[in-house]
Every structure is written in C-alpha cells, then in structure tokens.
Design a protein around this motif. Structure first.
Motif, PDB file in Angstrom:
ATOM      1  N   GLY A 230       0.812  -1.061   0.070  1.00 35.58           N
ATOM      2  CA  GLY A 230      -0.054   0.031  -0.065  1.00 35.58           C
ATOM      3  C   GLY A 230       0.895   1.482   0.167  1.00 35.58           C
ATOM      4  O   GLY A 230       0.407   2.349  -0.536  1.00 35.58           O
ATOM      5  N   GLY A 234       0.884   3.610  -3.163  1.00 34.91           N
ATOM      6  CA  GLY A 234       0.298   4.894  -3.015  1.00 34.91           C
ATOM      7  C   GLY A 234       1.269   6.003  -2.993  1.00 34.91           C
ATOM      8  O   GLY A 234       0.936   7.260  -2.389  1.00 34.91           O
ATOM      9  N   GLU A 251       1.488   8.143   3.482  1.00 33.88           N
ATOM     10  CA  GLU A 251       0.205   7.897   3.250  1.00 33.88           C
ATOM     11  C   GLU A 251       0.285   6.165   2.748  1.00 33.88           C
ATOM     12  O   GLU A 251       1.492   5.915   2.500  1.00 33.88           O
ATOM     13  CB  GLU A 251      -0.822   8.532   1.965  1.00 33.88           C
ATOM     14  N   THR A 252      -0.917   5.664   2.599  1.00 37.68           N
ATOM     15  CA  THR A 252      -0.855   4.225   2.030  1.00 37.68           C
ATOM     16  C   THR A 252      -2.161   4.259   1.175  1.00 37.68           C
ATOM     17  O   THR A 252      -3.149   5.084   1.513  1.00 37.68           O
ATOM     18  CB  THR A 252      -0.895   3.156   3.026  1.00 37.68           C
ATOM     19  N   ILE A 253      -2.163   3.218   0.270  1.00 38.65           N
ATOM     20  CA  ILE A 253      -3.603   2.989  -0.541  1.00 38.65           C
ATOM     21  C   ILE A 253      -3.972   1.669  -0.333  1.00 38.65           C
ATOM     22  O   ILE A 253      -3.078   0.787  -0.640  1.00 38.65           O
ATOM     23  CB  ILE A 253      -3.294   3.554  -1.943  1.00 38.65           C
ATOM     24  N   GLU A 257      -8.429   3.562  -1.737  1.00 35.51           N
ATOM     25  CA  GLU A 257      -8.790   4.505  -0.839  1.00 35.51           C
ATOM     26  C   GLU A 257      -7.413   4.845   0.002  1.00 35.51           C
ATOM     27  O   GLU A 257      -6.583   4.200   0.499  1.00 35.51           O
ATOM     28  CB  GLU A 257      -9.614   4.034   0.357  1.00 35.51           C
ATOM     29  N   VAL A 258      -7.089   6.310  -0.258  1.00 38.48           N
ATOM     30  CA  VAL A 258      -5.745   6.820   0.393  1.00 38.48           C
ATOM     31  C   VAL A 258      -6.099   7.092   1.777  1.00 38.48           C
ATOM     32  O   VAL A 258      -7.093   7.792   2.014  1.00 38.48           O
ATOM     33  CB  VAL A 258      -5.588   8.009  -0.288  1.00 38.48           C
ATOM     34  N   SER A 259      -5.163   6.596   2.740  1.00 36.65           N
ATOM     35  CA  SER A 259      -5.527   6.736   4.421  1.00 36.65           C
ATOM     36  C   SER A 259      -3.991   6.956   4.920  1.00 36.65           C
ATOM     37  O   SER A 259      -3.126   6.870   4.142  1.00 36.65           O
ATOM     38  CB  SER A 259      -6.301   5.708   4.767  1.00 36.65           C
ATOM     39  N   TYR A 292       0.969  10.159  -8.663  1.00 36.59           N
ATOM     40  CA  TYR A 292       1.659   9.208  -8.108  1.00 36.59           C
ATOM     41  C   TYR A 292       3.013   8.446  -9.155  1.00 36.59           C
ATOM     42  O   TYR A 292       2.763   8.858 -10.431  1.00 36.59           O
ATOM     43  CB  TYR A 292       0.651   7.793  -8.254  1.00 36.59           C
TER      44      TYR A 292
END
Length: 392
Positions: A230, A234, A251-253, A257-259, A292
């Motif tokens: 992720g 991301g 961040e991670t994806i 969903e990016v979170s 990205y």
C-alpha cells in the motif's frame, strides 16, 4: 431540518430528515418536476408528523431502505436503556455503527463480512446475555468447518479474526448490561509461525532482468526499500525527495482509498540507495506528470491484485521460481540490510517497526553471522578485553 433535494447524477428526488438523531436520506423514483416535488413534500410532511407523534414505522414506510439496520439498532439501544436486553443481531449492528467511524474502508469491509455474514446469522435473535460459552465455542467450530472458494480450510489466524470481533461485541454488551461475558476463558487458536521466503541475490537479478520493462523499477524499489504494498502503490511524487535521497512515507492506499499509514511508526523516511535513486530518476521521465509514481495506463495508482495476478505470478512461473507473494520483497529488503551489517535500529526504522524486536524475531535466522552460536564472536570480544587488561 427536513428537506426535499435532488440527486445531481440521477435527477431524482430524495428525502433528507432526522429520526432518532440519525440523519436519513431516502431515495425516491420521482423525477424532479413540480408535481413530483409536491408528492414528495406530502410524504415528508406525513413522516415528520408521525415522528412527532411517536407513530413513525420506518420499515413500513421505507421497506427496502439501507438505513433500516442502523435505525433499528438505535431502537434496540433505546429499548435496552429501559431494561430490555437486545438480541445479538441488534446489538452487533449497533456496535458496528458505533465503531466504524474509526476504521479504514478496507477494514470496515472485512468487519462487515464477518459481523453481517457470520456472527449475526449464527446467533441472530439470541439475547446477548444468554449466549453461552458452549455456543461461542460451537461458533468457532462452525467457522473451522467452512471452506474457501478453492476448497481450502480457513487458517487459524483467519478464524481468530472472527473470534476477536465476537469477543469485542460480547465484552461491550457485558459492560453495558452488567453481565459476565461468555467469552471469558476462550483462548485463540495457535497460529503457526509465518514462514518468510526472501529472495536471493541471484533470484533478484533474474527477476529484474526478465520482468516487463515497465515494472522493472517498481520491483527494484520494492526489493531495496522494504516498502509495504500500500505504501509503494500509494507513493506520490511530492513525497520523493531527490535532493536528500529520501522517500517520505506519509500515506498508504488500500482498495483504492488513500489513508494514514498502518501506524505512527510507519510514518518514516527511507534512504535511497544508488540503485533506488536511479530507478526513481528513470520513473521521473515516465510518470512525473501524474500525482503517483507508479500508475496504470489511465494514470491511476496501481491495483495490487491486478499486478499480482497479471504480472508478478506469471513472471515467477515463467522463471520457474517458487510461488511467493509480493510481500516477500519487503522481507528480502530486511534480510539484505541485515546481511550487509547495517545497524538493527536503523533497519527497524527503515521498515517502520517500533523497535528491533520483530527484526530479530523474524529475520535473524537468515543471517548466520548476525547471531552466532559457535562462540567465536564472544571469544574475539573476550580476547580483546583480556588484551586491554594485560596492557594496562
């Protein structure tokens, strides 16, 4: 304040109101016309009047509503405050709605599958205070008998995740309604130690020399940075620091969903080795116009399942290498750093670990000279100490 609104995408009218302190939006099939607005307003007036009189039956008015679960869970909570113990079905729905605000989308999906797909159907209308330990263990046995789509049984860790959610629900119910949780004394299934299979330098070069050209940099960076799936999928260009040769993990994806990262320790700066630095320079020529670093043909972030199934596994198969999931590239980075003699504290930081405990527990066996058991390292240290004493 209740209102009549129109969806921009469909042009259809929907009702927006509050019931039991829950905001409810109910879609209609009415197109936005003066006549239909009047019809919708009449319905809204009827709903509001029934709410004020305490006569509103949500299920009767909106039988197919997606809001039914949370509304009825709220009703159950109100009933429980007057001394009535809710059923597992209703309390589990209430527990879910209260807690989902703190979860990621991916975790919410997995919890939904367990709570709505397994726990609620199994215990259903049994009052939460009447669920016995025998029933809890029977539920675990039931899950153990289920099969995956490929016919394989669920792993102990997968079953423990089911039980962890059941435990949370029962413990919360026990706290609220002052009874002893039937989960007390139930221990998790023993989970076998995970078997990591890092790649050797020969295998790494074989993969990089034979992979699809558009994925060479992607795999190289994964092998030599230890980023989680992720995190690399991301990764945005604004977090690539060429001047200081650092990758800022912020961040991670997951599932698109990016979170926030897995935890606070995962917020870190990863050092770029020379091969990684050159790989980013190559990527800059290809994708710097996008947000990205790694994108698909449409300029969107990579989707890990597609990469795994369409690129990674076919590559390993073509090279006749044992099938290993992409996460083994992260394990490979850790073992390479350890073998090179880097500080364990530095490696733990690069990996996003809180401390070196996991590093030694998981990876040390892949580095024979890291924790020698033949006494030679101690002999050298003792000899050095004695040499200092003799010369004193």
């Amino acid at each position: 304040m209740a209102s009549i609104n129109v969806r921009k995408d469909t042009g259809k009218i929907f009702l927006d109101f509050r019931f039991r302190n829950i905001r409810c939006r109910e879609q209609t099939e009415l197109k936005d016309t003066p006549a239909n607005r009047k019809r919708a307003q009449n319905l809204m007036d009827k709903v509001q009047a029934e709410i004020m009189l305490g006569q509103f039956d949500y299920r009767t008015t909106f039988p197919n509503s997606t809001n039914l679960k949370k509304v009825e869970a709220c009703a159950d909570a109100i009933a429980s405050s007057s001394g009535q113990i809710p059923s597992m079905a209703n309390f589990a729905a209430l527990w879910f709605n209260e807690n989902k605000v703190q979860w990621r989308k991916s975790y919410t999906t997995s919890v939904t599958n367990v709570v709505e797909g397994r726990i609620i159907p199994y215990f259903n209308q049994i009052p939460v205070d009447q669920i016995t330990k025998q029933q809890v263990l029977a539920f675990r046995a039931h899950i153990c008998q289920l099969k995956k789509r490929n016919g394989e049984a669920f792993s102990p860790s997968h079953i423990n995740r089911h039980m962890k959610l059941l435990r949370a629900i029962l413990h919360e119910a026990a706290d609220r309604f002052a009874f002893t949780s039937s989960y007390r004394g139930v221990k998790p299934l023993k989970v076998p130690k995970s078997d990591i299979k890092p790649f050797t330098p020969v295998e790494i070069n074989l993969i990089l020399d034979n992979c699809r050209e558009d994925f060479r940099e992607y795999f190289l960076i994964r092998f030599f940075t230890g980023m989680r799936t992720g995190e690399i999928d991301g990764l945005k260009w604004k977090y690539v620091d060429f001047a200081n040769r650092r990758i800022h993990i912020r961040e991670t994806i997951v599932d698109g969903e990016v979170s926030y990262t897995k935890n606070d320790f995962s917020q870190r700066e990863i050092h770029m080795s020379e091969p990684v630095f050159q790989a980013f320079l190559a990527m800059k020529q290809r994708t710097f116009e996008f947000d990205y670093v790694f994108v698909n043909g449409e300029g969107n972030p990579l989707e890990h399942n597609a990469v795994t199934k369409r690129v990674w596994y076919p590559l390993l198969n073509s090279l006749q290498l044992p099938k290993r999931n992409p996460y083994q590239m992260r394990h490979t980075a850790a073992t390479l750093w350890l073998a090179s003699g880097e500080s364990p504290e530095w490696i733990a930081n690069q990996m996003g670990h809180a401390n070196t405990e996991m590093l030694f527990r998981v990876y040390s066996r892949y580095v024979p000279n890291l924790t020698r058991q033949d006494g030679s390292a101690a002999d050298r240290m003792f000899s050095n100490v004695m040499g200092v004493v003799a010369n004193a």
